[in-house]
Design an enzyme around this catalytic site. Sequence first.
Site, PDB file in Angstrom:
ATOM      1  NE  ARG A 137       7.448  -4.550  13.794  1.00  0.00           N
ATOM      2  CZ  ARG A 137       6.492  -5.403  13.474  1.00  0.00           C
ATOM      3  NH1 ARG A 137       5.628  -5.092  12.525  1.00  0.00           N
ATOM      4  NH2 ARG A 137       6.402  -6.576  14.079  1.00  0.00           N
ATOM      5  CD  GLU A 170       3.450   0.905  15.987  1.00  0.00           C
ATOM      6  OE1 GLU A 170       3.093  -0.255  16.271  1.00  0.00           O
ATOM      7  OE2 GLU A 170       3.417   1.367  14.827  1.00  0.00           O
ATOM      8  CG  HIS A 176       1.016  -2.223  14.225  1.00  0.00           C
ATOM      9  ND1 HIS A 176       2.274  -1.962  14.719  1.00  0.00           N
ATOM     10  CD2 HIS A 176       1.135  -3.389  13.519  1.00  0.00           C
ATOM     11  CE1 HIS A 176       3.107  -2.929  14.359  1.00  0.00           C
ATOM     12  NE2 HIS A 176       2.438  -3.799  13.624  1.00  0.00           N
TER      13      HIS A 176
END
Length: 324
Positions: free
Chosen positions: A239, A268, A286
Amino acid sequence: MKTKIIVARPIFEETLVHLRQHFDVTDNQADVAWTKASWTQALSQHAGALTTGSDPVDAEVLKACPSLKAVANMAVGFNNFDVPAMTAQGVQASNTPDVLTETTADFGFALLMATARRMAESEHYLRRGEWTQWRYDMFAGAEVHGSTIGILGMGRIGQGIARRAAHGFGMKVIYHNRSRLSAESEAECKASYVSKEELLKTADHVMLVLPYSAASHHTIGAAELAQMKPTATLVNIARGGIVDDAALAAALRERRIAAAGLDVFEGEPKVHPDLLTVPNVVLTPHIASSSIPTRLAMANLAADNLISFFTQGKSVTPLNSVAA
């Protein structure tokens, strides 16, 4: 009347069809961007929600949503949830573990290899038309086979990466985790438990697979990067926020570590601008779990979590225990 639920982001049409058999569904197939205020207002009109990791369900949101009963995250991570606050309000929280384990482990290993072998850097060189002749040291990178991988976070995905490393590439596997694995699990992964400091000092490749929390914020910062070998690589598929991206960009620019591969970022979808200016980093948006079968399985499990809660009183993969 059917229970009203909201789907926060676009999902597969077949998943929506499945949900509509059970619920009155408000969808967002147009992918309208929510502000926190508009998201809270929309959520307040529904008893259930299917969310992604970008849709907050915290104490502030919950206060405005007294009718909310269940929220299903289409992700294994759930740092967008305040689970204690959800439990206190009697809201079922759920996520989608297991269905993405192997796909994410595949990607983690792919990102490791791309990082170690300087694949993105060399592709950019080729696309710029700079390749005119072969050189013995042209984009010479680090070995993967036979090297030492250090895994921070040894849950399902971490163990999947460990198995690939040990059994597929003959790597020595060391790991650090909040709790040590069983002897059986360690043997299956050919993994040895070490301290975080020993892992950072010893590993040729450091892989981050730990969940985000306040306690894991900036697990890798300037001090930790200084402990790594100058020839080492760092890969983050966990993460954003686990790595201090500014400190990492500085370490990469100054070649204090060899390279990094990042699938997740602080804040993000914004990426720290310094990371965009260093050549020795592989950046992906991601996508570690992004295969069609896996993303469909995640969407369907999130849907089944809502259906199970509203028909049987408990989600399939709950994160907390509440009364239906």
